[in-house]
Each structure stands twice: as C-alpha cells, then as structure tokens.
Design a protein around this motif. Structure first.
Motif, PDB file in Angstrom:
ATOM      1  N   THR A 348      15.344   1.004  -3.098  1.00  0.00           N
ATOM      2  CA  THR A 348      14.708   2.192  -2.515  1.00  0.00           C
ATOM      3  C   THR A 348      13.275   2.334  -2.995  1.00  0.00           C
ATOM      4  OG1 THR A 348      15.595   3.514  -4.341  1.00  0.00           O
ATOM      5  CG2 THR A 348      16.903   3.414  -2.329  1.00  0.00           C
ATOM      6  N   VAL A 349      12.834   1.447  -3.863  1.00  0.00           N
ATOM      7  CA  VAL A 349      11.485   1.529  -4.414  1.00  0.00           C
ATOM      8  C   VAL A 349      10.561   0.585  -3.642  1.00  0.00           C
ATOM      9  CG1 VAL A 349      11.942  -0.263  -6.122  1.00  0.00           C
ATOM     10  CG2 VAL A 349      10.104   1.342  -6.518  1.00  0.00           C
ATOM     11  N   GLY A 350       9.293   0.998  -3.512  1.00  0.00           N
ATOM     12  CA  GLY A 350       8.302   0.130  -2.882  1.00  0.00           C
ATOM     13  C   GLY A 350       8.594  -0.156  -1.430  1.00  0.00           C
ATOM     14  N   GLY A 351       9.129   0.842  -0.733  1.00  0.00           N
ATOM     15  CA  GLY A 351       9.529   0.637   0.658  1.00  0.00           C
ATOM     16  C   GLY A 351       8.380   0.254   1.566  1.00  0.00           C
ATOM     17  N   LEU A 352       7.238   0.942   1.453  1.00  0.00           N
ATOM     18  CA  LEU A 352       6.092   0.640   2.316  1.00  0.00           C
ATOM     19  C   LEU A 352       5.541  -0.750   2.021  1.00  0.00           C
ATOM     20  CD1 LEU A 352       4.229   4.081   2.404  1.00  0.00           C
ATOM     21  CD2 LEU A 352       5.587   3.017   4.209  1.00  0.00           C
ATOM     22  N   SER A 353       5.533  -1.128   0.762  1.00  0.00           N
ATOM     23  CA  SER A 353       5.066  -2.470   0.406  1.00  0.00           C
ATOM     24  C   SER A 353       5.980  -3.526   1.025  1.00  0.00           C
ATOM     25  CB  SER A 353       5.029  -2.643  -1.114  1.00  0.00           C
ATOM     26  OG  SER A 353       4.053  -1.809  -1.688  1.00  0.00           O
ATOM     27  N   PHE A 354       7.289  -3.271   0.983  1.00  0.00           N
ATOM     28  CA  PHE A 354       8.208  -4.232   1.586  1.00  0.00           C
ATOM     29  C   PHE A 354       8.005  -4.305   3.101  1.00  0.00           C
ATOM     30  CE2 PHE A 354      12.186  -5.072   3.852  1.00  0.00           C
ATOM     31  CZ  PHE A 354      12.370  -6.390   3.454  1.00  0.00           C
ATOM     32  N   LEU A 355       7.823  -3.136   3.749  1.00  0.00           N
ATOM     33  CA  LEU A 355       7.587  -3.153   5.187  1.00  0.00           C
ATOM     34  C   LEU A 355       6.351  -3.982   5.519  1.00  0.00           C
ATOM     35  CD1 LEU A 355       8.331   0.547   6.268  1.00  0.00           C
ATOM     36  CD2 LEU A 355       9.592  -1.505   6.937  1.00  0.00           C
ATOM     37  N   HIS A 356       5.315  -3.818   4.716  1.00  0.00           N
ATOM     38  CA  HIS A 356       4.079  -4.566   4.941  1.00  0.00           C
ATOM     39  C   HIS A 356       4.318  -6.069   4.818  1.00  0.00           C
ATOM     40  CE1 HIS A 356       0.141  -6.304   3.859  1.00  0.00           C
ATOM     41  NE2 HIS A 356      -0.349  -5.368   4.652  1.00  0.00           N
ATOM     42  N   SER A 357       5.035  -6.498   3.771  1.00  0.00           N
ATOM     43  CA  SER A 357       5.295  -7.930   3.584  1.00  0.00           C
ATOM     44  C   SER A 357       6.229  -8.459   4.673  1.00  0.00           C
ATOM     45  CB  SER A 357       5.887  -8.194   2.200  1.00  0.00           C
ATOM     46  OG  SER A 357       7.185  -7.645   2.090  1.00  0.00           O
ATOM     47  N   PHE A 358       7.191  -7.635   5.093  1.00  0.00           N
ATOM     48  CA  PHE A 358       8.115  -8.074   6.138  1.00  0.00           C
ATOM     49  C   PHE A 358       7.389  -8.231   7.478  1.00  0.00           C
ATOM     50  CE2 PHE A 358      11.688  -7.065   9.191  1.00  0.00           C
ATOM     51  CZ  PHE A 358      12.316  -8.291   9.046  1.00  0.00           C
ATOM     52  N   LEU A 359       6.439  -7.347   7.749  1.00  0.00           N
ATOM     53  CA  LEU A 359       5.648  -7.476   8.974  1.00  0.00           C
ATOM     54  C   LEU A 359       4.820  -8.760   8.945  1.00  0.00           C
ATOM     55  CD1 LEU A 359       4.500  -3.783   9.519  1.00  0.00           C
ATOM     56  CD2 LEU A 359       5.904  -5.144  11.079  1.00  0.00           C
ATOM     57  N   ARG A 360       4.318  -9.135   7.760  1.00  0.00           N
ATOM     58  CA  ARG A 360       3.599 -10.406   7.646  1.00  0.00           C
ATOM     59  C   ARG A 360       4.527 -11.574   7.978  1.00  0.00           C
ATOM     60  NH1 ARG A 360       1.259  -9.073   2.451  1.00  0.00           N
ATOM     61  NH2 ARG A 360       2.379 -10.824   1.539  1.00  0.00           N
ATOM     62  N   LYS A 361       5.750 -11.477   7.490  1.00  0.00           N
ATOM     63  CA  LYS A 361       6.727 -12.533   7.750  1.00  0.00           C
ATOM     64  C   LYS A 361       7.031 -12.625   9.248  1.00  0.00           C
ATOM     65  CE  LYS A 361      11.430 -13.922   6.461  1.00  0.00           C
ATOM     66  NZ  LYS A 361      12.519 -13.716   5.472  1.00  0.00           N
ATOM     67  N   LEU A 362       7.232 -11.476   9.897  1.00  0.00           N
ATOM     68  CA  LEU A 362       7.495 -11.467  11.338  1.00  0.00           C
ATOM     69  C   LEU A 362       6.324 -12.045  12.106  1.00  0.00           C
ATOM     70  CD1 LEU A 362       9.195  -7.966  11.841  1.00  0.00           C
ATOM     71  CD2 LEU A 362      10.304 -10.200  11.647  1.00  0.00           C
ATOM     72  N   ASN A 363       5.116 -11.689  11.686  1.00  0.00           N
ATOM     73  CA  ASN A 363       3.913 -12.193  12.349  1.00  0.00           C
ATOM     74  C   ASN A 363       3.814 -13.705  12.236  1.00  0.00           C
ATOM     75  OD1 ASN A 363       0.579 -12.550  12.250  1.00  0.00           O
ATOM     76  ND2 ASN A 363       1.359 -11.045  13.711  1.00  0.00           N
ATOM     77  N   ASP A 364       4.143 -14.242  11.062  1.00  0.00           N
ATOM     78  CA  ASP A 364       4.128 -15.696  10.869  1.00  0.00           C
ATOM     79  C   ASP A 364       5.168 -16.369  11.762  1.00  0.00           C
ATOM     80  OD1 ASP A 364       2.135 -15.489   8.985  1.00  0.00           O
ATOM     81  OD2 ASP A 364       3.497 -15.557   7.260  1.00  0.00           O
ATOM     82  N   MET A 365       6.332 -15.730  11.914  1.00  0.00           N
ATOM     83  CA  MET A 365       7.382 -16.311  12.753  1.00  0.00           C
ATOM     84  C   MET A 365       6.988 -16.297  14.226  1.00  0.00           C
ATOM     85  SD  MET A 365      10.876 -14.915  10.920  1.00  0.00           S
ATOM     86  CE  MET A 365      11.948 -16.058  11.787  1.00  0.00           C
ATOM     87  N   LEU A 366       6.243 -15.271  14.631  1.00  0.00           N
ATOM     88  CA  LEU A 366       5.784 -15.212  16.022  1.00  0.00           C
ATOM     89  C   LEU A 366       4.780 -16.324  16.326  1.00  0.00           C
ATOM     90  CD1 LEU A 366       5.374 -11.355  16.524  1.00  0.00           C
ATOM     91  CD2 LEU A 366       7.044 -12.848  17.639  1.00  0.00           C
ATOM     92  N   LYS A 367       4.055 -16.767  15.302  1.00  0.00           N
ATOM     93  CA  LYS A 367       3.084 -17.851  15.486  1.00  0.00           C
ATOM     94  C   LYS A 367       3.704 -19.225  15.293  1.00  0.00           C
ATOM     95  CE  LYS A 367      -0.695 -14.991  13.638  1.00  0.00           C
ATOM     96  NZ  LYS A 367      -1.620 -14.830  12.495  1.00  0.00           N
TER      97      LYS A 367
END
Length: 897
Positions: A348-367
């Motif tokens: 439950t800690v660092g939720g926004l940071s995790f969302l940010h890193s997960f979005l980077r991961k999704l973006n890499d997968m889209l490319k």
C-alpha cells in the motif's frame, strides 16, 4: 549416377556375405560398410531436402569412406563417383519438393537406415549413454512403424484415388515428416538433436490427422477408414509436448517471407501459451483432446503454407488465422464462468510511484516487436489509457485539496491494487504460468474494474483541478558539501559532563583490564557519547591502539574478530579460521594499552565469544554500549554500568536548532516555539533529529512548527515507543516517492554501512526511481537519497573525495520501524535466523530479504508464491543456493551478499 553404383556395391557385398568363408571380424566389417553405403545412398540421392550443415556432414562421411575403403571389394567406378561428390559443390536447395515416386522411395531408404540404427542400438551400448539409448530404443521403432504404415497408405490407398489438388496438403506434410526423420537419423551420427524427435513424433500425428480427414471424406468405402489409427479419438501421449516443440521451432525460424507473418507469429504465440497451460481445471480430458486436434490441423496448415510460394498464400493464411480466432473464442467461453476475486495482498506504500513505473512498462510493451507483447496489445493499450488518466488525477489530488479527497484516496488504493494485479497477470502470461487464466479471465476482469473506477472519477467535479500533463515532483537538488570528518556526519551536542565522566573511567582506576558498560534505550545517544569519547584527543593519545566494532543482534564471531584485528594490526583478511584469528588478535594486543568499543551488544554470549582475545594489564579498557541492563551487569568488571541520562532541555534545544538551521541562527520569532518543540522531544536525541528533519522543509513558518509540536503531543507511552511514534510522523511527512526508498533500507543488516552505488542500483531495479526528463535515473536516485538524508531518516557514514555520499546507514530504531512498517504495508518481509523455520507459503510479499547465519545457505525445496519479485540474501555463510528461486522468471532483483 552415384546411387546406382552404390546399389551395385551393396549387391556385390551381399554376394560376398552369402558365399561364406568369412570370419566374424570380416563379416562385421562388411556389415559396417553396407551401413555406411546405405547411409550415403539415401542422402546423396536426396541431398536437396537437407539443410546445408547436414550436407557438410555427409560430404565428410563420404570423404572418410573414400580413405578407408577396401579397393578390392568396391568397384572403381563408385570410388571415383564418391570422389567427385566430395570435391563437388555442397550447396543445398531449400524447400525442394519431391515427386510421388521420389517421396515413397525416400521413405523406403529411410526405413532401411532406421533398421541399421536399431541394429547398432541393440548392440553393445555405451555405459555413459545408457539413459539416452533406452529412450531411443522406444522411439525409433515407433517412428519406423508409423512411417511404414503411412507410406503404405499413401502409396497404395490414397495416391491415384484422390484428386491431386486435394492431396497437396497431405503430400507436403508427408515430405516434411520424411525430411524430419532424415534429419533425426543424421543427428544420431553427430550431435543428437532431441527437438527433432519431438518434431518427427508430432509430424507423424499431423499426417495421420490429415489422412483421417481424407479417408472420412473421400475414401469412406476403404477398409482403412475403420482402422484403429483413424477410429482412435484420443491423441497419443506426449502429443501436446511434441506440438509445442514444433511450434517453438517455427517461432524461432522467423517467417519473414510469408505473407501476414506478423499475424501468424502472434497466432503461434497464442498456441504456445495454450499448450504451456494445459491440462488445467478448465480445459482437460475430452475438451483438451478436441482442442489439440484443432491445433494440430492449424499447425499442419501452417507448415503447408510455409512450403508454398509467398504469392499464393494469402487465402490460406486468412483461413489459418480464422481457425486460431475460433479456438480463442472457444477457450474464452470456458473461462467466462469463473468469478474474479482481486487480491488485497499488495503493498500500500508508494502507490503513485508504482503506477508511474508500471505505465513505463506498459509503454515499452506497446513499442515492443515481441509477438507475445503484440498478442496482449489490445489489453495493454486499454490499461495504458485508463491508468494514465487516473494517475494524472491522483497526482493532482496528492498536491492539492479537494472536496472528494477521501473518496479519491480510496479509488487510488483500488487503482494501485489493480495495477499490481495487472502486472502479475502480464508477467504470468510472459512466463507462461497459468497464462490462459490470466489472458481470458484476470486481465479482462481487471480492465472491467478499471473502467468502473474511471467512470466514478469522471463523475466527480474537478473544476478546481486542471488536468495537466503527467509530471513528477522533482527531488531536492542538494549540492554535496565537504565535511571536516569524512567518516561520520553526526552532530555531537550535549553529554559534556557524561563524556568527561566516562573519560575518567577510561584513564584512571585499576591497572587491570576493565569494562565500561553504557546503558540506554534506543535513540538515547549511547553510540553518540561513545564516539565522542573515542575521538577525544586525550583518549587518542592515552591508548596505543583503538578499535570500534558494531555487534548488533545478529553477528558472526569471525567477522567481529577480523574487524577488530584489522584495526589494531592494520592487516587485511587472510581468510584465517576463528581460532587462529582469536590467537593473532590476542598476540597483537599483548603488551599494548588498548581501547575497544563494542557498540550495540544485545547478548552476553557476544562478550563470551570475544573476551578471551583481550589480554589483561596495561590499563586497557573495553567500552560496551547496550540497551539491556542484564547484559551490562554480565560484562562489568570493576566499574558499575553507566546509565545514560536524557539530554537536558538546553542541550535538546541546541541540538534541534543546529539540525534545523545548520550554520544559521534561529530567528527570534521562532525561539519560543522551537523551545516548546524541544521539550516535546523528551530529551531523546533520535527524536530531536527526526523532528528536525520534518521541520526543516518549512523551517521559517511558525504555523508549521506548531503543527509538528501538536502532532508530538499525541503519544504518552514509554520513551522508546515515543521514538517509533516520532519516526511514524517523519514517515507520514515524506513524499510518496520516498517512502518505498526508505522502507527498502530494511533489506539490509542492522548497523550495516550501505554502499550508495549498490543502493541506487537496487532502487532503480525496483522501479522506485521516476523517470525525469533531462536527468539520468542515477542522478534522480541520488536526489532521493539526499532528500532522505535531509529528512534525518538516513545517516551519512562515509563520503567520497568530492563530498558525495559513498556509504549510508540508518539508526536501528529507524530500521525496526522500516521492518514493522513493511509488514504492515505488505511491502517486504525480512527473514532472519534458522532457514529450517522459514515457511514460504505463509507470506505473500513481493519482496523478501534473508539473513541466515548458516555456513552454507539453502532453502531446499521451499515453494514461493508467484507474486515474488525481489530477493536479497545478506547472510554470513560461505555460499548461497539459488535453486529455490529458479521458478521465478519474473524476478526483478536477486542479490547475494
């Protein structure tokens, strides 16, 4: 022609054998020569169906026969023909199609070759190859038997009775089967390729499926229509595995020249995902058999299309893709009945940071050009769009007041949990672990839930929150400063009388060795006063040698001896055993007046492990700091344990102002409130330091001082609990992106000096560090560390020549807070003690840190949950056994120390 001459040579050898009068040795030599010639006959005649590397092997074999052959037996014409072949062009024609007579003749030759192989296998086996030979003895007869039957059916029952066009696919599959049997036979005489066995077994079944379709459609009157091969509904055992091997081979040999290659590769990837996950509780038994038959037909069609000219494959490709889509629909229907139950076991800690890193991961997968990523792209694109919007909103809410703040915080928690669920699902699909369930069940349910959250957020009014592009709050850009003491940055304030009293204990009193125990609670300043005394000029000159050693709750006797020995003797670790080190240390101290500080002792056993290495006499002294009165009494010699008092109000105020304002003076307007805050700190140095770290962010605002002071009033328990309560206040005032970085410090050992370069690398690997334009991740992470140091929750324990932090550490109170908070936030689990007591099935954390003291560290066959992402082992044994974690393809971080 070479093959005709080989036939003549084989006939001549047969007559020699039938003539008799041959010794057993001569007979064996002739039979070996026959085998070699049959081998050459097959692969010289049909060299066009071979791969280039196989043709090279055959040429080498022909060359060897030419050198070894008995010229009295073999005709000269054959010798010259073989010589011409050896010296000729060894290029191969790929995708060469055999006509019907060639195809049946090729299979006849292969049948003889397989007979030769069986004769060799059932001869004298190599003891080192016993297991492999045993497997081949089962596989070869089966392959030979099935190929004979299929060759007979094709040559006598099908060919000529069914239209040429309708046999095109079957002919192609039979040729592929024969070619693979040939390649497999070749591999028996070189580096055996076990994938060829799977391919052969799979292609045999594919040919049978194609023949079954023809017999049931075009040749219903044939007696073979009711044969066991075509009546049997259950597929052979192991077909799924063999089909998987064939598909992997297809995937690895990129289909670049095939129309719709991208779509075909994605279809192959889906079929591989399916095969890796069955049988399971949803697809098994009859359902599985039916699905495998359909996949077999699709794979057979793919093989035929690959053999075709690229310009003629469009319609066939469309049909293949349609069949795969139909299979997807069927599988999806099977999973629709399942009910999705989201997990609540994520951090439950660092939720926004995790969302940010997960979005980077999704973006890499889209490319990504990966077929597996391409297969998941529809889901990934939706997740990326929804989570991007929600992250923008939650980031703005975190930086501003909003009338729906409580509701939005709950929605943020749900969103972060969904993102964790999505990451587990995506990683599981990539790792092919319960992939079908995640693809057809978990991911669609996660997306459905995210759509509901998105709709709820959009219903709310955000007039006072302009939705700007996603941005990251930059960490403070602290400039490194040069310090006079490069070893420790701790401010020494107060304890003047106490330190003078301890100095007198050290330089006066008995001529014998004596122990000065300093007792006090965590955060009271025991280490601070001990260091103040240790570095005192009089002490430095009084003692011949000094050494400082941190004991902590978990220690290793040899490491302690080595640490002290290195300081008093100035020698590096030679790897000596404990007893030798203990003797060498005693020898080094003998005849000298020495001062040894043993900091943070928790158990009298540690004293028993070390005390015999400290020789008596010369007014030598041992200073021991401990929280436990019992330990102090156990180690005392002549001097009673010294109980450290709390800081006076004046010293408390002085330390607070020094920590907040550094080199500046406290403004008059803040004197009263700073005094009130200092009084709330109850004379505890650690509490004062932590409070200063909170205040200094808005140090010139009196309202902020009052707010912090009022927060401190809420705790009325024991002093040590007050330190933890204050640490909670410090933690609550950290930005979201710094909290996981702080909790991660709990991965390390108590009192450990943590190399900053290692820490930053781990933060980056864990995706705690947000990507900021124009800044390297390492620079951003260094800013994070400086922010934590500025907040006084992390201490500097060593600097580089340029003033940058080289080593850092945390107070043990901070460490224990991190460990407790990590469990509470489901962030991390730290495991210490005996590995036999560790039961991995009881926890669901994403991170685990091990600190075991066994000489050889091993977790044996422990079973870990699939949510595990990071493992750090900081143990004091000689080696680590990582086998327990081999199942985790999705592990991000794995560190052994």
């Amino acid at each position: 022609m070479v093959q005709n001459d080989i036939d003549d040579a084989l006939d001549q050898l047969g007559m020699i054998k039938s003539g008799g009068d041959l010794s057993s040795v001569e007979l064996d030599e002739i039979e070996d020569l026959e085998l070699e010639l049959r081998f050459l006959r097959t692969f010289i005649k049909y060299k066009n169906v071979l791969l280039p590397d196989s043709l090279v092997k055959i040429t080498e074999k022909a060359q060897r026969i030419v050198k070894e052959i008995d010229f009295g037996i073999i005709p000269d014409e054959l010798i010259s023909q073989l010589q011409e072949f050896v010296e000729g062009n060894t290029s191969s024609m790929c995708n060469f199609e055999l006509d019907d007579s060639d195809l049946t003749k090729y299979m006849d030759y292969l049948d003889e070759n397989l007979n030769d192989s069986l004769r060799l296998l059932f001869g004298e086996p190599d003891p080192d190859m016993a297991k492999e030979v045993k497997i081949l003895k089962k596989q070869l007869p089966y392959i030979q038997k099935r190929m004979r039957f299929l060759r007979y059916l094709y040559g006598t029952e099908i060919n000529g009775c069914v239209g040429h066009e309708k046999l095109k696919g079957l002919r192609t599959q039979i040729q592929l089967m024969a070619e693979n049997v040939g390649h497999f036979y070749l591999s028996l005489f070189g580096d055996e390729d076990h994938t060829l066995v799977s391919s052969c077994l799979c292609l045999i079944v594919l040919v049978e499926l194609e023949m079954k379709k023809i017999f049931h459609g075009e040749l219903k009157a044939s007696k073979f229509t009711q044969s066991k091969t075509f009546r049997e509904k259950k597929l052979p055992k192991g077909f799924s595995h063999h089909l998987n091997s064939l598909l992997v081979n297809l995937r690895n040999n990129k289909l670049k020249n095939v129309a719709s290659a991208r779509n075909i590769n994605v279809a192959i990837e889906f079929l591989l995902v399916f095969l890796s996950d069955v049988p399971n509780h949803v697809i098994t038994g009859k359902r599985l058999n039916e699905a495998l038959v359909k996949i077999g037909v699709v794979v057979g069609d793919m093989l035929c299309v690959i053999k075709e000219d690229a310009s003629k494959t469009d319609d066939a490709m469309i049909q293949i893709l349609d069949k795969v889509e139909d299979l997807k629909v069927e599988v999806e229907e099977r999973y629709k009945s399942l009910k999705y139950s989201p997990s609540n076991e994520f951090p439950t800690v660092g939720g926004l940071s995790f969302l940010h890193s997960f979005l980077r991961k999704l973006n890499d997968m889209l490319k990504s050009e990966s077929s597996l990523d391409f297969m998941m792209r529809p889901y990934i694109r939706i997740l990326d769009e929804d989570l991007s919007y929600l992250t923008f909103v939650f980031r703005d809410v975190a930086n501003a007041q909003h009338k729906h703040e409580e509701i939005l915080i709950d929605l943020q928690r749900r969103t972060v949990n969904l993102a964790y669920e999505a990451e587990v699902s995506i990683d599981s699909i990539v790792a092919q672990c319960n992939a079908l369930s995640h693809f057809f069940y978990s991911l669609p349910a996660i997306i459905k839930e995210s759509k509901q959250i998105l709709a709820k957020v959009k219903e709310m009014s955000f007039q006072n929150l302009p939705l700007k592009p996603f941005s990251v709050v930059e960490p403070s850009k602290h400039l490194p400063t040069h310090r006079s003491n490069p070893v420790n940055d701790e401010e020494i304030v107060g304890f003047a009388n106490e330190s003078e009293k301890i100095i007198q204990y050290l330089i006066r009193g008995t001529h014998e060795i004596d122990v000065v125990p300093i007792v006090g609670m965590g955060g009271q300043g025991k280490t601070t006063i001990a260091r103040k005394v240790y570095n005192n000029g009089n002490i430095v000159h009084y003692f011949d040698v000094r050494a400082w050693c941190i004991i902590s709750q978990s220690y290793n006797r040899r490491d302690l001896l080595q640490e002290i020995f290195c300081q008093v003797a100035g020698k590096e670790d030679k790897g000596d055993k404990e007893d030798i080190l203990a003797y060498e240390l005693k020898q080094s101290l003998t005849g000298k007046r020495y001062l040894i500080v043993l900091d943070d002792m928790w158990d009298g056993k540690a004293w028993d492990d070390l005390r015999f290495s400290f020789p008596d006499g010369n007014r030598s002294r041992i200073v021991i700091t401990t929280r436990l009165e019992e330990v102090a009494k156990q180690v005392k010699h002549h001097i009673d344990p010294y109980s450290l008092p709390f800081l006076t109000p004046d010293d408390s105020l002085k330390l607070l102002q020094k920590k907040v304002f550094q080199q500046e003076s406290c403004p008059p307007s803040l004197q009263d409130v700073s005094k009130a805050v200092a009084e709330r700190c109850k004379g505890l140095p650690l509490v004062i330091v932590l409070v200063a770290g909170i205040i200094k962010r808005n140090k010139m605002e009196a309202s902020w001082w009052h707010e912090v002071k009022n927060s401190l009033v809420s705790y009325h328990g024991e002093s040590e609990g007050y330190s933890l309560s204050t640490m909670q206040l410090s933690y609550d005032n950290l930005p979201d992106h710094l909290r996981p970085c702080l909790l991660y410090m709990g991965m390390f050992l108590e009192d450990a000096r943590i190399p900053v370069s290692e820490l930053i690398s781990l933060w980056i690997a864990e995706c705690f560090v947000q990507n900021i334009e124009s800044r390297r991740l390492e620079e951003t992470a260094e800013g994070y560390l400086n922010d934590l140091i500025s907040s006084n929750v992390v201490m500097v324990s060593g600097r580089k020549y340029n003033g940058k932090v080289k080593y850092c550490q945390v107070h043990d109170v901070v460490l224990h807070f991190c460990l407790n908070k990590s469990r509470e936030e489901k962030f991390m689990l730290a495991v210490k003690g005996n590995p036999d007591r560790f039961q991995s099935s009881r926890w669901k954390d994403r991170r685990v840190g091990f600190n075991f003291t066994d000489e050889v560290f091993s977790l044996g066959s422990k079973t870990f949950r699939q949510s595990l992402r990071s493992v750090i082992m900081t143990h004091e044994g000689n080696s680590c056994d990582w086998k327990s974690f081999s199942q985790f393809i999705q592990l991000k971080t794995m560190i052994g120390n």
